[in-house]
Design a protein around this motif. Structure first.
Motif, PDB file in Angstrom:
ATOM      1  N   UNK A  64      10.102   9.849  -1.531  1.00  0.00           N
ATOM      2  CA  UNK A  64      10.238   9.743  -0.066  1.00  0.00           C
ATOM      3  C   UNK A  64       9.572   8.559   0.294  1.00  0.00           C
ATOM      4  N   UNK A  65       8.157   8.246  -0.206  1.00  0.00           N
ATOM      5  CA  UNK A  65       7.215   7.191   0.152  1.00  0.00           C
ATOM      6  C   UNK A  65       7.958   5.728  -0.354  1.00  0.00           C
ATOM      7  N   UNK A  66       8.665   5.817  -1.455  1.00  0.00           N
ATOM      8  CA  UNK A  66       9.227   4.715  -2.096  1.00  0.00           C
ATOM      9  C   UNK A  66      10.357   4.280  -1.403  1.00  0.00           C
ATOM     10  N   UNK A  67      11.167   5.284  -0.748  1.00  0.00           N
ATOM     11  CA  UNK A  67      12.097   4.827   0.135  1.00  0.00           C
ATOM     12  C   UNK A  67      11.675   4.125   1.570  1.00  0.00           C
ATOM     13  N   UNK A  68      10.442   4.880   1.873  1.00  0.00           N
ATOM     14  CA  UNK A  68       9.912   3.931   3.036  1.00  0.00           C
ATOM     15  C   UNK A  68       9.413   2.419   2.507  1.00  0.00           C
ATOM     16  N   UNK A  72      10.587   0.703   0.066  1.00  0.00           N
ATOM     17  CA  UNK A  72      11.679  -0.428  -0.038  1.00  0.00           C
ATOM     18  C   UNK A  72      12.260  -0.774   1.337  1.00  0.00           C
ATOM     19  N   UNK A  73      12.273   0.169   2.499  1.00  0.00           N
ATOM     20  CA  UNK A  73      12.611   0.001   3.632  1.00  0.00           C
ATOM     21  C   UNK A  73      11.724  -1.403   4.197  1.00  0.00           C
ATOM     22  N   UNK A  74      10.401  -1.076   4.112  1.00  0.00           N
ATOM     23  CA  UNK A  74       9.640  -2.149   4.583  1.00  0.00           C
ATOM     24  C   UNK A  74       9.731  -3.654   3.710  1.00  0.00           C
ATOM     25  N   UNK A  75      10.136  -3.332   2.538  1.00  0.00           N
ATOM     26  CA  UNK A  75      10.586  -4.783   1.810  1.00  0.00           C
ATOM     27  C   UNK A  75      11.781  -5.221   2.330  1.00  0.00           C
ATOM     28  N   UNK A  76      12.772  -4.482   2.792  1.00  0.00           N
ATOM     29  CA  UNK A  76      14.116  -4.994   3.221  1.00  0.00           C
ATOM     30  C   UNK A  76      14.852  -4.816   2.161  1.00  0.00           C
ATOM     31  N   UNK A  77      14.777  -3.866   1.182  1.00  0.00           N
ATOM     32  CA  UNK A  77      15.605  -3.643   0.012  1.00  0.00           C
ATOM     33  C   UNK A  77      16.421  -2.532   0.168  1.00  0.00           C
ATOM     34  N   UNK A  78      17.665  -2.677   0.774  1.00  0.00           N
ATOM     35  CA  UNK A  78      18.473  -1.538   1.116  1.00  0.00           C
ATOM     36  C   UNK A  78      19.195  -0.763  -0.269  1.00  0.00           C
ATOM     37  N   UNK A  79      19.363  -1.470  -1.298  1.00  0.00           N
ATOM     38  CA  UNK A  79      19.528  -0.665  -2.572  1.00  0.00           C
ATOM     39  C   UNK A  79      18.478   0.358  -2.932  1.00  0.00           C
ATOM     40  N   UNK A 132       0.891  -1.185   0.021  1.00  0.00           N
ATOM     41  CA  UNK A 132       0.070  -0.035  -0.109  1.00  0.00           C
ATOM     42  C   UNK A 132       0.976   1.242   0.113  1.00  0.00           C
ATOM     43  N   UNK A 133       1.862   1.089   0.724  1.00  0.00           N
ATOM     44  CA  UNK A 133       2.809   2.239   0.848  1.00  0.00           C
ATOM     45  C   UNK A 133       3.479   2.661  -0.627  1.00  0.00           C
ATOM     46  N   UNK A 134       3.800   1.338  -1.486  1.00  0.00           N
ATOM     47  CA  UNK A 134       4.279   1.660  -2.590  1.00  0.00           C
ATOM     48  C   UNK A 134       3.385   2.220  -3.458  1.00  0.00           C
ATOM     49  N   UNK A 135       2.088   1.725  -3.453  1.00  0.00           N
ATOM     50  CA  UNK A 135       1.085   2.233  -4.299  1.00  0.00           C
ATOM     51  C   UNK A 135       0.768   3.687  -4.051  1.00  0.00           C
ATOM     52  N   UNK A 136       0.674   3.904  -3.008  1.00  0.00           N
ATOM     53  CA  UNK A 136       0.657   5.557  -2.486  1.00  0.00           C
ATOM     54  C   UNK A 136       1.724   6.270  -3.202  1.00  0.00           C
ATOM     55  N   UNK A 172      16.762   5.488  -3.634  1.00  0.00           N
ATOM     56  CA  UNK A 172      15.722   6.761  -3.468  1.00  0.00           C
ATOM     57  C   UNK A 172      15.882   7.667  -2.441  1.00  0.00           C
ATOM     58  N   UNK A 173      16.789   7.537  -1.483  1.00  0.00           N
ATOM     59  CA  UNK A 173      17.072   8.387  -0.641  1.00  0.00           C
ATOM     60  C   UNK A 173      17.969   9.779  -1.269  1.00  0.00           C
ATOM     61  N   UNK A 174      18.681   9.077  -1.914  1.00  0.00           N
ATOM     62  CA  UNK A 174      19.484  10.178  -3.146  1.00  0.00           C
ATOM     63  C   UNK A 174      18.920  10.836  -4.115  1.00  0.00           C
ATOM     64  N   UNK A 175      17.697  10.172  -4.505  1.00  0.00           N
ATOM     65  CA  UNK A 175      16.718  10.666  -5.451  1.00  0.00           C
ATOM     66  C   UNK A 175      15.946  11.872  -4.734  1.00  0.00           C
ATOM     67  N   UNK A 176      15.618  11.462  -3.508  1.00  0.00           N
ATOM     68  CA  UNK A 176      15.031  12.667  -2.857  1.00  0.00           C
ATOM     69  C   UNK A 176      15.898  13.884  -2.565  1.00  0.00           C
ATOM     70  N   UNK A 177      17.008  13.562  -2.185  1.00  0.00           N
ATOM     71  CA  UNK A 177      17.993  14.828  -2.204  1.00  0.00           C
ATOM     72  C   UNK A 177      18.057  15.510  -3.404  1.00  0.00           C
ATOM     73  N   UNK A 178      18.195  14.706  -4.555  1.00  0.00           N
ATOM     74  CA  UNK A 178      18.328  15.367  -5.891  1.00  0.00           C
ATOM     75  C   UNK A 178      17.190  16.083  -6.109  1.00  0.00           C
TER      76      UNK A 178
END
Length: 182
Positions: free
Chosen positions: A38-42, A44-51, A8-12, A56-62
């Motif tokens: 930023x939601x995609x960062x969260x 992928x964190x919930x999915x346990x996907x560190x890359x 649901x977080x990914x769909x949002x 995505x965190x760098x993409x937020x900064x960009x």
């Protein structure tokens, strides 16, 4: 419940990115995309996907730097471009997962340079031929439903843009306005 919340977080996140394309002003678009990323960062964190988390965190900064570039002089500094390119490279090395990591790194570096140059047609080509296919593969590997939907939408959106404006035209109606979004 947890898998539904995670997806649901990914769909949002995908919904925010898709809705961003309806914004009439660059700042609104960049802000919405920053929130979606930023939601995609969260997600992928919930999915346990560190890359996915770190890229995505760098993409937020960009997105933040691009968002502030029009009104803040410090955000126009080429130091930011170098820092973003270095951050993507460091994250890719630290979270190496084979050829997909190399592919994502290459297209994120290209996209960052294209965004920095503010060339909308180049941004769309990099999105269509590199960024979306690479993220689509990564999202399939991570089983991110929102991520897959987002990249399919991005591909269709860019194809529709090229269909509407003509693939071979030198300048599209959107490129006529240098302040347009890519």
């Amino acid at each position: 419940l947890y898998p539904f919340l995670t997806q649901g977080v990914g769909v949002a996140a995908a919904a925010l990115v898709v809705l961003s394309f309806q914004c009439k002003k660059n700042r609104q678009l960049f802000f919405m995309q920053m929130l979606g990323t930023a939601l995609f960062t969260l997600h992928f964190g919930l999915l346990g996907q560190m890359p996915g988390v770190l890229l995505n965190a760098v993409c937020v900064l960009r997105a933040l730097v691009v968002y502030l570039r029009e009104e803040r002089g410090w955000a126009r500094s080429p130091v930011w471009l170098a820092a973003l390119l270095a951050a993507y490279t460091a994250v890719s090395v630290l979270t190496w997962e084979g050829i997909v990591s190399l592919w994502l790194l290459a297209v994120l570096l290209l996209m960052t340079v294209a965004m920095w140059m503010n060339h909308p047609r180049s941004i769309r080509w990099v999105q269509l031929l590199g960024v979306s296919p690479a993220w689509l593969v990564y999202n399939c590997m991570a089983f991110s439903i929102g991520g897959m939907a987002n990249e399919i939408f991005n591909i269709l959106s860019v194809l529709l843009f090229f269909f509407r404006t003509g693939l071979g035209k030198k300048k599209s109606p959107i490129e006529a306005d240098k302040r347009s979004v890519g």
